[in-house]
Scaffold this motif. Structure first.
Motif, PDB file in Angstrom:
ATOM      1  N   CYS A 146      34.849  -5.269 -17.545  1.00 43.16           N
ATOM      2  CA  CYS A 146      33.544  -4.633 -17.761  1.00 43.16           C
ATOM      3  C   CYS A 146      32.580  -5.515 -18.545  1.00 43.16           C
ATOM      4  CB  CYS A 146      33.732  -3.290 -18.454  1.00 43.16           C
ATOM      5  SG  CYS A 146      34.776  -2.176 -17.487  1.00 43.16           S
ATOM      6  N   ASP A 147      33.039  -6.682 -18.990  1.00 40.95           N
ATOM      7  CA  ASP A 147      32.172  -7.648 -19.676  1.00 40.95           C
ATOM      8  C   ASP A 147      31.519  -8.615 -18.696  1.00 40.95           C
ATOM      9  OD1 ASP A 147      32.787  -6.553 -22.151  1.00 40.95           O
ATOM     10  OD2 ASP A 147      34.534  -7.859 -22.399  1.00 40.95           O
ATOM     11  N   CYS A 148      31.816  -8.499 -17.433  1.00 40.49           N
ATOM     12  CA  CYS A 148      31.233  -9.384 -16.404  1.00 40.49           C
ATOM     13  C   CYS A 148      29.834  -8.865 -16.052  1.00 40.49           C
ATOM     14  CB  CYS A 148      32.119  -9.426 -15.170  1.00 40.49           C
ATOM     15  SG  CYS A 148      33.719 -10.200 -15.445  1.00 40.49           S
ATOM     16  N   ALA A 149      28.872  -9.175 -16.890  1.00 34.05           N
ATOM     17  CA  ALA A 149      27.524  -8.614 -16.792  1.00 34.05           C
ATOM     18  C   ALA A 149      26.789  -8.971 -15.507  1.00 34.05           C
ATOM     19  CB  ALA A 149      26.697  -9.047 -17.996  1.00 34.05           C
ATOM     20  N   ALA A 150      27.130 -10.075 -14.862  1.00 29.75           N
ATOM     21  CA  ALA A 150      26.425 -10.505 -13.653  1.00 29.75           C
ATOM     22  C   ALA A 150      27.087 -10.000 -12.370  1.00 29.75           C
ATOM     23  CB  ALA A 150      26.341 -12.030 -13.620  1.00 29.75           C
ATOM     24  N   LEU A 151      28.184  -9.263 -12.484  1.00 29.41           N
ATOM     25  CA  LEU A 151      28.961  -8.840 -11.317  1.00 29.41           C
ATOM     26  C   LEU A 151      28.171  -7.855 -10.455  1.00 29.41           C
ATOM     27  CD1 LEU A 151      31.748  -9.353 -10.109  1.00 29.41           C
ATOM     28  CD2 LEU A 151      32.583  -7.401 -11.396  1.00 29.41           C
ATOM     29  N   VAL A 152      27.932  -8.231  -9.205  1.00 25.87           N
ATOM     30  CA  VAL A 152      27.181  -7.404  -8.265  1.00 25.87           C
ATOM     31  C   VAL A 152      28.114  -6.734  -7.256  1.00 25.87           C
ATOM     32  CG1 VAL A 152      25.388  -7.427  -6.462  1.00 25.87           C
ATOM     33  CG2 VAL A 152      25.117  -8.824  -8.523  1.00 25.87           C
ATOM     34  N   HIS A 153      29.133  -7.442  -6.805  1.00 26.03           N
ATOM     35  CA  HIS A 153      30.072  -6.929  -5.795  1.00 26.03           C
ATOM     36  C   HIS A 153      31.482  -6.941  -6.377  1.00 26.03           C
ATOM     37  CE1 HIS A 153      26.857  -7.435  -2.872  1.00 26.03           C
ATOM     38  NE2 HIS A 153      26.676  -8.640  -3.388  1.00 26.03           N
ATOM     39  N   LEU A 154      32.068  -5.758  -6.536  1.00 31.13           N
ATOM     40  CA  LEU A 154      33.431  -5.621  -7.028  1.00 31.13           C
ATOM     41  C   LEU A 154      34.238  -4.914  -5.951  1.00 31.13           C
ATOM     42  CD1 LEU A 154      35.579  -5.900  -9.196  1.00 31.13           C
ATOM     43  CD2 LEU A 154      34.658  -3.843 -10.302  1.00 31.13           C
ATOM     44  N   LEU A 155      35.113  -5.659  -5.308  1.00 33.08           N
ATOM     45  CA  LEU A 155      35.847  -5.164  -4.142  1.00 33.08           C
ATOM     46  C   LEU A 155      37.324  -5.017  -4.491  1.00 33.08           C
ATOM     47  CD1 LEU A 155      34.057  -7.533  -1.629  1.00 33.08           C
ATOM     48  CD2 LEU A 155      33.378  -5.236  -2.348  1.00 33.08           C
ATOM     49  N   LEU A 156      37.749  -3.775  -4.636  1.00 30.31           N
ATOM     50  CA  LEU A 156      39.113  -3.457  -5.069  1.00 30.31           C
ATOM     51  C   LEU A 156      39.812  -2.529  -4.079  1.00 30.31           C
ATOM     52  CD1 LEU A 156      38.098  -2.830  -8.772  1.00 30.31           C
ATOM     53  CD2 LEU A 156      39.476  -4.749  -7.952  1.00 30.31           C
ATOM     54  N   ASP A 157      39.327  -2.490  -2.860  1.00 31.59           N
ATOM     55  CA  ASP A 157      39.905  -1.628  -1.836  1.00 31.59           C
ATOM     56  C   ASP A 157      41.365  -2.003  -1.576  1.00 31.59           C
ATOM     57  OD1 ASP A 157      37.277  -0.326  -0.910  1.00 31.59           O
ATOM     58  OD2 ASP A 157      36.848  -2.459  -0.648  1.00 31.59           O
ATOM     59  N   ASP A 158      42.163  -1.016  -1.191  1.00 31.00           N
ATOM     60  CA  ASP A 158      43.548  -1.225  -0.771  1.00 31.00           C
ATOM     61  C   ASP A 158      44.405  -1.882  -1.854  1.00 31.00           C
ATOM     62  OD1 ASP A 158      45.743  -1.084   0.917  1.00 31.00           O
ATOM     63  OD2 ASP A 158      45.281  -2.974   1.917  1.00 31.00           O
ATOM     64  N   ASN A 159      44.441  -1.220  -3.011  1.00 28.10           N
ATOM     65  CA  ASN A 159      45.315  -1.616  -4.116  1.00 28.10           C
ATOM     66  C   ASN A 159      46.127  -0.389  -4.519  1.00 28.10           C
ATOM     67  OD1 ASN A 159      45.062  -4.478  -5.293  1.00 28.10           O
ATOM     68  ND2 ASN A 159      42.949  -3.973  -4.773  1.00 28.10           N
ATOM     69  N   GLN A 160      46.587  -0.331  -5.729  1.00 26.52           N
ATOM     70  CA  GLN A 160      47.386   0.797  -6.216  1.00 26.52           C
ATOM     71  C   GLN A 160      46.776   1.389  -7.481  1.00 26.52           C
ATOM     72  OE1 GLN A 160      51.385  -0.743  -6.589  1.00 26.52           O
ATOM     73  NE2 GLN A 160      51.443  -1.384  -4.463  1.00 26.52           N
ATOM     74  N   LEU A 161      45.464   1.314  -7.603  1.00 26.54           N
ATOM     75  CA  LEU A 161      44.776   1.779  -8.812  1.00 26.54           C
ATOM     76  C   LEU A 161      44.848   3.300  -8.946  1.00 26.54           C
ATOM     77  CD1 LEU A 161      41.600  -0.467  -8.533  1.00 26.54           C
ATOM     78  CD2 LEU A 161      43.529  -0.762 -10.111  1.00 26.54           C
ATOM     79  N   ALA A 162      45.333   3.749 -10.091  1.00 24.61           N
ATOM     80  CA  ALA A 162      45.377   5.178 -10.394  1.00 24.61           C
ATOM     81  C   ALA A 162      44.331   5.545 -11.441  1.00 24.61           C
ATOM     82  CB  ALA A 162      46.764   5.580 -10.887  1.00 24.61           C
ATOM     83  N   SER A 163      43.778   4.547 -12.116  1.00 25.29           N
ATOM     84  CA  SER A 163      42.735   4.780 -13.110  1.00 25.29           C
ATOM     85  C   SER A 163      41.825   3.560 -13.149  1.00 25.29           C
ATOM     86  CB  SER A 163      43.346   5.046 -14.489  1.00 25.29           C
ATOM     87  OG  SER A 163      44.028   3.902 -14.945  1.00 25.29           O
ATOM     88  N   LEU A 164      40.692   3.746 -13.810  1.00 21.66           N
ATOM     89  CA  LEU A 164      39.691   2.685 -13.918  1.00 21.66           C
ATOM     90  C   LEU A 164      39.329   2.488 -15.383  1.00 21.66           C
ATOM     91  CD1 LEU A 164      37.432   3.950 -11.010  1.00 21.66           C
ATOM     92  CD2 LEU A 164      38.969   1.986 -10.949  1.00 21.66           C
ATOM     93  N   PRO A 165      38.810   1.331 -15.743  1.00 17.38           N
ATOM     94  CA  PRO A 165      38.389   1.119 -17.127  1.00 17.38           C
ATOM     95  C   PRO A 165      37.312   2.136 -17.531  1.00 17.38           C
ATOM     96  CG  PRO A 165      38.412  -0.970 -15.942  1.00 17.38           C
ATOM     97  CD  PRO A 165      38.618   0.122 -14.929  1.00 17.38           C
TER      98      PRO A 165
END
Length: 128
Positions: free
Chosen positions: A46-65
């Motif tokens: 969440c410190d990546c201030a310039a991040l425009v595209h965050l692609l996390l599809d098809d993983n095993q994420l059960a929670s987010l920051p």
């Protein structure tokens, strides 16, 4: 210099963790981590201030920051085909596209302003 790195494409690499130091990539514009084995994400992301595209599809994420909404430049967030039971409580202010389809959402998300493009199909909440 890590601050000069603008794009990282690491999809389909069986990654199961992301280093906390990812937050040091201050110039990162695109982070493509789809089709891995990520079960969690470091808060430092969440410190990546310039991040425009965050692609996390098809993983095993059960929670987010908790500070996901702090990604002020983020316009596209791909979270489809994970294990999320809840949508993020707050969204990045510039978010235009949010993919939450094919998760385990039990309630339809409610935000003051939804993204222009919101994918929610194939979740228990849509089946009532």
């Amino acid at each position: 210099d890590a601050s000069l790195l603008a794009e990282v494409w690491a999809g389909g690499n069986l990654l199961d963790c992301l280093p906390a130091s990812v937050g040091l990539l201050s110039g990162l514009h695109t982070l493509g981590l789809s089709s891995n084995r990520l079960a969690s994400l470091p808060d430092g992301l969440c410190d990546c201030a310039a991040l425009v595209h965050l692609l996390l599809d098809d993983n095993q994420l059960a929670s987010l920051p908790a500070r996901l909404h702090a990604l002020a430049a983020c316009e596209e967030l791909g979270l489809s085909a994970n294990r999320l039971e809840e949508a993020p409580p707050a969204l990045p202010p510039r978010l235009r596209c949010l993919r939450l389809n094919s998760n385990r959402l039990t309630r339809a998300p409610r935000w003051p302003h939804s993204p222009a493009e919101l994918w929610l199909h194939d979740n228990p909440c849509e089946r009532g």
